[in-house]
Design an enzyme around this catalytic site. Structure first.
Site, PDB file in Angstrom:
ATOM      1  N   TYR A 105      -1.319  -0.476  10.317  1.00 53.48           N
ATOM      2  CA  TYR A 105      -1.510  -0.982   8.949  1.00 53.48           C
ATOM      3  C   TYR A 105      -0.337  -0.539   8.066  1.00 53.48           C
ATOM      4  O   TYR A 105       0.247  -1.341   7.330  1.00 53.48           O
ATOM      5  CB  TYR A 105      -2.833  -0.441   8.406  1.00 53.48           C
ATOM      6  CG  TYR A 105      -3.086  -0.710   6.940  1.00 53.48           C
ATOM      7  CD1 TYR A 105      -3.531  -1.955   6.510  1.00 53.48           C
ATOM      8  CD2 TYR A 105      -2.888   0.291   5.981  1.00 53.48           C
ATOM      9  CE1 TYR A 105      -3.780  -2.193   5.151  1.00 53.48           C
ATOM     10  CE2 TYR A 105      -3.130   0.059   4.640  1.00 53.48           C
ATOM     11  CZ  TYR A 105      -3.576  -1.177   4.228  1.00 53.48           C
ATOM     12  OH  TYR A 105      -3.813  -1.414   2.895  1.00 53.48           O
ATOM     13  N   SER A 160       0.859  -1.191   0.000  1.00 51.14           N
ATOM     14  CA  SER A 160       0.000   0.000   0.000  1.00 51.14           C
ATOM     15  C   SER A 160       0.892   1.236   0.000  1.00 51.14           C
ATOM     16  O   SER A 160       2.002   1.203   0.570  1.00 51.14           O
ATOM     17  CB  SER A 160      -0.875   0.020   1.257  1.00 51.14           C
ATOM     18  OG  SER A 160      -1.523   1.279   1.379  1.00 51.14           O
TER      19      SER A 160
END
Ligand code: NAP
Length: 248
Positions: free
Chosen positions: A157, A143
């Site tokens: 995350y 990501s």
């Protein structure tokens, strides 16, 4: 071509787009899912309706026994493994680090980082020329959060994806002489259920002004990048972290 790809979290969102795209390219597809049996069955149906071969395999990618069982099933039922897409991943609800519990962090790293390591380990045992395999490719879905950091939202995350990037770089070098290329795609904001799952159904509308292209991406725009990295067209590409993020 008679080759198999395992797509973890292949039932919805980006993983479903990769599963469908890989089947179009001729792969047998292991469509892994956690709990949404109907979504996985739908992806498999679309593939078989188009004349392809696919298997829905339930398994929690944070549980080693489930990962071993999935690879063993693929060995028995599908063509030889040639690619792994480490796609399954989660975000948790918005929180600052000083609010995060140990349970939250353990779950986050188990699903987003330990699982991909264990899946890579099993794939290497089957694909590496060192182990008698024919080579192959690993694509990790990271990501852009890995370089943005996710402040005030999900630093945990972002850190799990930073770990994925480091794993991609290290593993690409470790396996470069064994016929396995290892790359990552780093999506920006993509239109899937993940935002609602993390308690932010309106997240795309909220953040799209910060994206230079002023829009979210679609799962197919990540799938095409992942499929290119898997393909022979990317035969000299390993250790790449490919941002697909509308310029963000
Ligand atoms: P999604 O729409 O929420 O779908 C998640 C998929 O992962 C589902 O197929 C789900 O299975 C599966 N899954 C979740 N936990 C699992 C577990 N423990 N074991 C096995 N499967 C599990 O997510 P997405 O947006 O497509 O995200 C896919 C990947 O892209 C993730 O790694 C995510 O971090 C990354 N990513 C997404 C975005 C974005 O904006 N969407 C941006 C950057 C990176 P069920 O259907 O059974 O629940």
């Amino acid at each position: 071509m008679h080759k198999t790809v395992i797509v973890t979290g292949g039932s919805r969102g980006i993983g479903a787009a990769i599963s469908l795209g890989a089947a179009e390219k001729g792969y047998d597809v292991c469509v892994n899912y956690l709990g949404n049996k109907e979504a996985a069955a739908d992806v498999v149906q679309q593939i078989t309706d188009a004349g392809g071969r696919a298997l829905a395999v339930q398994g929690d990618m944070s549980v080693e026994a489930d990962i071993l069982a999935m690879f063993a099933l693929v060995d028995r039922e599908l063509a030889p493994l040639h690619a792994l897409v480490n796609n399954a991943g989660v975000v948790d609800v918005k929180a600052r680090v000083d609010e995060m519990t140990a349970d939250r962090l353990t779950r986050m790293f188990a699903i987003n980082l330990t699982g991909p390591f264990l899946c890579a380990r099993e794939a290497i045992k089957r694909m590496s020329t060192l182990h008698g395999g024919d080579g192959g490719s690993i694509v990790n879905i990271s990501s852009v959060a890995a370089r943005l950091g996710g402040p005030g939202e999900y630093v945990d995350y972002a850190a799990s994806k930073g770990g994925i990037d480091a794993m991609t770089l290290g593993l690409s070098k470790e396996l470069a002489e064994e016929g396995i290329r290892v790359n990552a795609v780093r999506p920006g904001v993509i239109r899937t259920d993940i935002h609602a799952s993390g308690g932010q159904p309106g997240r795309i509308e909220r953040v799209k002004g910060m994206i230079p292209m002023k829009r979210a991406g679609e799962p197919e725009e990540i799938s095409s990048a992942a499929l290119w990295l898997m393909s022979d067209e990317a035969s000299y590409t390993t250790g790449a972290l490919l941002d697909v993020s509308g310029g963000r």
